[in-house]
Scaffold this motif. Structure first.
Motif, PDB file in Angstrom:
ATOM      1  N   LYS A 115       0.845  -1.204   0.000  1.00 51.18           N
ATOM      2  CA  LYS A 115       0.000   0.000   0.000  1.00 51.18           C
ATOM      3  C   LYS A 115       0.876   1.248   0.000  1.00 51.18           C
ATOM      4  O   LYS A 115       0.612   2.192  -0.749  1.00 51.18           O
ATOM      5  CB  LYS A 115      -0.932   0.003   1.212  1.00 51.18           C
ATOM      6  N   PHE A 120      -2.350  -1.547  -5.204  1.00 48.27           N
ATOM      7  CA  PHE A 120      -3.717  -1.710  -4.706  1.00 48.27           C
ATOM      8  C   PHE A 120      -4.153  -3.145  -4.938  1.00 48.27           C
ATOM      9  O   PHE A 120      -3.710  -3.804  -5.875  1.00 48.27           O
ATOM     10  CB  PHE A 120      -4.684  -0.728  -5.379  1.00 48.27           C
ATOM     11  N   TRP A 140      -2.352  -8.008  -6.107  1.00 48.85           N
ATOM     12  CA  TRP A 140      -2.056  -6.585  -6.035  1.00 48.85           C
ATOM     13  C   TRP A 140      -1.548  -6.124  -7.391  1.00 48.85           C
ATOM     14  O   TRP A 140      -0.902  -6.885  -8.104  1.00 48.85           O
ATOM     15  CB  TRP A 140      -0.967  -6.317  -4.999  1.00 48.85           C
ATOM     16  N   THR A 156      -9.023  -2.001  -1.760  1.00 46.21           N
ATOM     17  CA  THR A 156      -7.935  -2.700  -1.068  1.00 46.21           C
ATOM     18  C   THR A 156      -8.354  -3.051   0.354  1.00 46.21           C
ATOM     19  O   THR A 156      -8.160  -4.188   0.798  1.00 46.21           O
ATOM     20  CB  THR A 156      -6.659  -1.833  -1.069  1.00 46.21           C
TER      21      THR A 156
END
Length: 173
Positions: A115, A120, A140, A156
């Motif tokens: 992150k 994301f 991701w 997320t």
């Protein structure tokens, strides 16, 4: 005072040894496009590595996508080692002309460094087995020249919560 990290090239054999010694749940890779290491400035001590390869599975047919296949840090590594390595991987991949970097984490992993590095979550999968084990994966992504917005950040959070809930509900089957 924390020592400064510097990035270095890492040959496959050294990446394999580091992964075997320090990765929590994955075996060393048999191949890679490249591996970047984080070394404490002024020493030869590896704090961690990030290994990039062609994307696996359904993504493999696309030549504009690469995958972070391993991100490995020592248990006592500097607190920002994972974020440092992800940043260097992003710089290298986007400089080489790739448009999308993907990676996967287990559902119980926080993804905090991902992150922080601008990744994301966009997909969660989970399977529960009769013997009580649970397998979860979160996919991701990080797009070139893009910063995740509110929608991606909320997505997320939802993916991570879904993974945690799935693990909680299925851990005693």
């Amino acid at each position: 005072v924390m020592s400064r990290l510097i990035n270095v090239r890492v040959k496959l054999q050294k990446a394999r040894l580091f992964t075997k010694q320090y990765h929590r749940h994955s075996d060393p890779l048999k191949r890679h496009m490249f591996t970047i290491g984080a070394v404490t400035a002024g020493s030869n001590r590896f704090e961690g590595i990030v290994t990039i390869d062609r994307a696996s599975s359904a993504w493999s047919k696309h030549d504009f996508i690469v995958e972070i296949r391993r991100l490995v840090t020592r248990p006592d590594a500097h607190a920002n080692t994972a974020s440092f390595l992800l940043g260097k991987a992003k710089q290298a991949c986007f400089a080489m002309g790739y448009d999308l970097i993907i990676t996967y984490t287990k559902g119980y992993e926080s993804g905090a460094s991902l992150k922080a590095a601008g990744f994301f979550a966009d997909k969660f999968t989970g399977r529960a087995f009769k013997n009580g084990t649970v397998e979860t994966l979160i996919r991701w992504g990080c797009l070139r020249d893009t910063v995740p917005g509110d929608v991606e950040r909320e997505q997320t959070i939802d993916m991570i919560e879904a993974a945690h809930e799935f693990i909680y509900q299925n851990r005693h089957l």
